[in-house]
Design a protein around this motif. Structure first.
Motif, PDB file in Angstrom:
ATOM      1  N   LEU A  80      27.377 -14.897 -22.953  1.00 59.17           N
ATOM      2  CA  LEU A  80      27.019 -15.691 -21.779  1.00 59.17           C
ATOM      3  C   LEU A  80      27.847 -15.299 -20.558  1.00 59.17           C
ATOM      4  CD1 LEU A  80      26.511 -19.208 -23.370  1.00 59.17           C
ATOM      5  CD2 LEU A  80      24.770 -17.695 -22.445  1.00 59.17           C
ATOM      6  N   VAL A  81      29.125 -15.053 -20.762  1.00 62.49           N
ATOM      7  CA  VAL A  81      29.974 -14.640 -19.647  1.00 62.49           C
ATOM      8  C   VAL A  81      29.491 -13.311 -19.094  1.00 62.49           C
ATOM      9  CG1 VAL A  81      32.296 -13.811 -19.067  1.00 62.49           C
ATOM     10  CG2 VAL A  81      32.012 -15.935 -20.339  1.00 62.49           C
ATOM     11  N   ARG A  82      29.150 -12.390 -19.968  1.00 59.05           N
ATOM     12  CA  ARG A  82      28.669 -11.085 -19.517  1.00 59.05           C
ATOM     13  C   ARG A  82      27.341 -11.190 -18.783  1.00 59.05           C
ATOM     14  NH1 ARG A  82      31.052  -6.739 -22.881  1.00 59.05           N
ATOM     15  NH2 ARG A  82      32.663  -7.761 -24.097  1.00 59.05           N
ATOM     16  N   GLU A  83      26.433 -12.027 -19.282  1.00 66.61           N
ATOM     17  CA  GLU A  83      25.115 -12.170 -18.647  1.00 66.61           C
ATOM     18  C   GLU A  83      25.216 -12.833 -17.280  1.00 66.61           C
ATOM     19  OE1 GLU A  83      22.468 -14.349 -21.154  1.00 66.61           O
ATOM     20  OE2 GLU A  83      22.350 -12.766 -22.645  1.00 66.61           O
ATOM     21  N   HIS A  84      25.956 -13.917 -17.195  1.00 61.86           N
ATOM     22  CA  HIS A  84      25.946 -14.723 -15.980  1.00 61.86           C
ATOM     23  C   HIS A  84      26.966 -14.266 -14.930  1.00 61.86           C
ATOM     24  CE1 HIS A  84      23.001 -17.504 -17.494  1.00 61.86           C
ATOM     25  NE2 HIS A  84      23.669 -17.581 -18.635  1.00 61.86           N
TER      26      HIS A  84
END
Length: 107
Positions: A80-84
């Motif tokens: 999630l951190v990488r995506e957002h």
């Protein structure tokens, strides 16, 4: 004065008309025989929608459980951190694919 036969005949005609009207509603009314197939099709569509939404809800429940602050899943949190936020490590390479394009595989 009317004859007794005429009154009896009139009563029979009114009773017959009422019976025909009731029979018409039983066949073509909003809850009649003709509406059963429409109601059955609507019921099947609603049941399919309920099954789809139940599956979606279960998936969301699982994600919420994985994101619990007390015991977050490190892989999901990292994803999630990488995506957002667009965060990546120095040794990583990001390759983006359009949704319309399919990856080319060589045999």
């Amino acid at each position: 004065m009317r004859r007794a036969g005429t009154d009896s005949r009139l009563k029979r005609l009114v009773a017959l008309a009422a019976l025909l009207l009731l029979a018409g509603f039983a066949v073509a009314g909003p809850t009649g025989l003709l509406a059963w197939s429409e109601n059955a099709a609507a019921l099947e569509a609603r049941q399919a929608e309920i099954a789809k939404l139940t599956h979606e809800r279960d998936g969301l429940r699982n994600r919420v459980k994985l994101l619990d602050p007390e015991a977050a899943d490190p892989d999901l949190a990292s994803q999630l951190v990488r995506e957002h936020l667009g965060v990546m490590r120095e040794d990583e390479v990001v390759i983006t694919l359009d949704e319309d394009e399919k990856p080319v595989t060589t045999p």
